[in-house]
Design a protein around this motif. Structure first.
Motif, PDB file in Angstrom:
ATOM      1  N   UNK A  29      65.246 -60.858 -77.680  1.00  0.00           N
ATOM      2  CA  UNK A  29      65.695 -60.417 -76.355  1.00  0.00           C
ATOM      3  C   UNK A  29      66.954 -59.546 -76.441  1.00  0.00           C
ATOM      4  N   UNK A  30      66.958 -58.464 -75.658  1.00  0.00           N
ATOM      5  CA  UNK A  30      68.126 -57.599 -75.552  1.00  0.00           C
ATOM      6  C   UNK A  30      68.385 -56.678 -76.730  1.00  0.00           C
ATOM      7  N   UNK A  31      67.604 -56.757 -77.776  1.00  0.00           N
ATOM      8  CA  UNK A  31      67.861 -55.973 -78.981  1.00  0.00           C
ATOM      9  C   UNK A  31      67.415 -54.519 -78.786  1.00  0.00           C
ATOM     10  N   UNK A  32      68.148 -53.599 -79.403  1.00  0.00           N
ATOM     11  CA  UNK A  32      67.761 -52.187 -79.418  1.00  0.00           C
ATOM     12  C   UNK A  32      66.854 -51.965 -80.626  1.00  0.00           C
ATOM     13  N   UNK A  33      65.698 -51.367 -80.405  1.00  0.00           N
ATOM     14  CA  UNK A  33      64.731 -51.165 -81.479  1.00  0.00           C
ATOM     15  C   UNK A  33      64.051 -49.807 -81.344  1.00  0.00           C
TER      16      UNK A  33
END
Length: 172
Positions: free
Chosen positions: A66-70
């Motif tokens: 959750x919330x991670x930049x990918x």
């Protein structure tokens, strides 16, 4: 009315064997697969004409990361879909992008404990792109340089840098 929830636990997937062949059985997301069974996932890495990479911030209530930049976008392949069809659907649903399967450049297939991932690269045309985010999945997007995308993957613990290099080499 369409379903805008993230992590749709009621969706059904085809069950595959280790050779990525459909077994003729289906599986409901959220239930455990039997040993030797796999489900298919599709992922895309999106580039613009300058070679920049699209990063997406995952919604904060996603079950995984959750919330991670990918740099990758995608999801599970639903019953009856190919990985290309599923990625076209995911790009439309999550980002509002209209691409065809012909625009997807295959990178490779990876196998894990109980899922198989097909990876593709996409090069968007030169005209400006307007994203329509499905905020249950993606809360923000931004274009970054290739070097920034690699650094982001290293910082977030994803091991997609080889995939990014291969994608860039196949598109440019």
């Amino acid at each position: 009315m369409s379903d805008h929830r993230a992590d749709k636990l009621g969706e059904y997937w085809d069950v595959y064997n280790a050779q990525k062949e459909r077994t003729g059985r289906t599986h409901q997301r959220g239930q455990q697969l039997q040993p030797g069974d796999y489900h298919l996932v599709t992922n895309g890495l999106i580039f613009n004409s300058k070679g920049d990479v699209l990063l997406q911030q995952r919604a904060f209530d996603k079950l995984s990361h959750p919330g991670i930049w990918t740099a990758d976008t995608g999801g599970a392949v639903l019953v009856g879909e190919t990985s290309q069809q599923a990625l076209v659907r995911e790009l439309s649903e999550e980002l509002g992008l209209a691409v065809s399967a012909d625009e997807l450049v295959f990178i490779e297939t990876l196998r894990y404990t109980d899922w198989i991932e097909d990876w593709y690269a996409i090069r968007l045309p030169d005209q400006p792109v307007t994203f329509q985010l499905q905020t249950a999945e993606v809360v923000a997007v931004r274009w970054v340089s290739f070097a920034e995308a690699l650094a982001n993957n290293t910082a977030n613990g994803f091991d997609d840098n080889d995939l990014l290099h291969t994608a860039k080499a196949r598109l440019f």
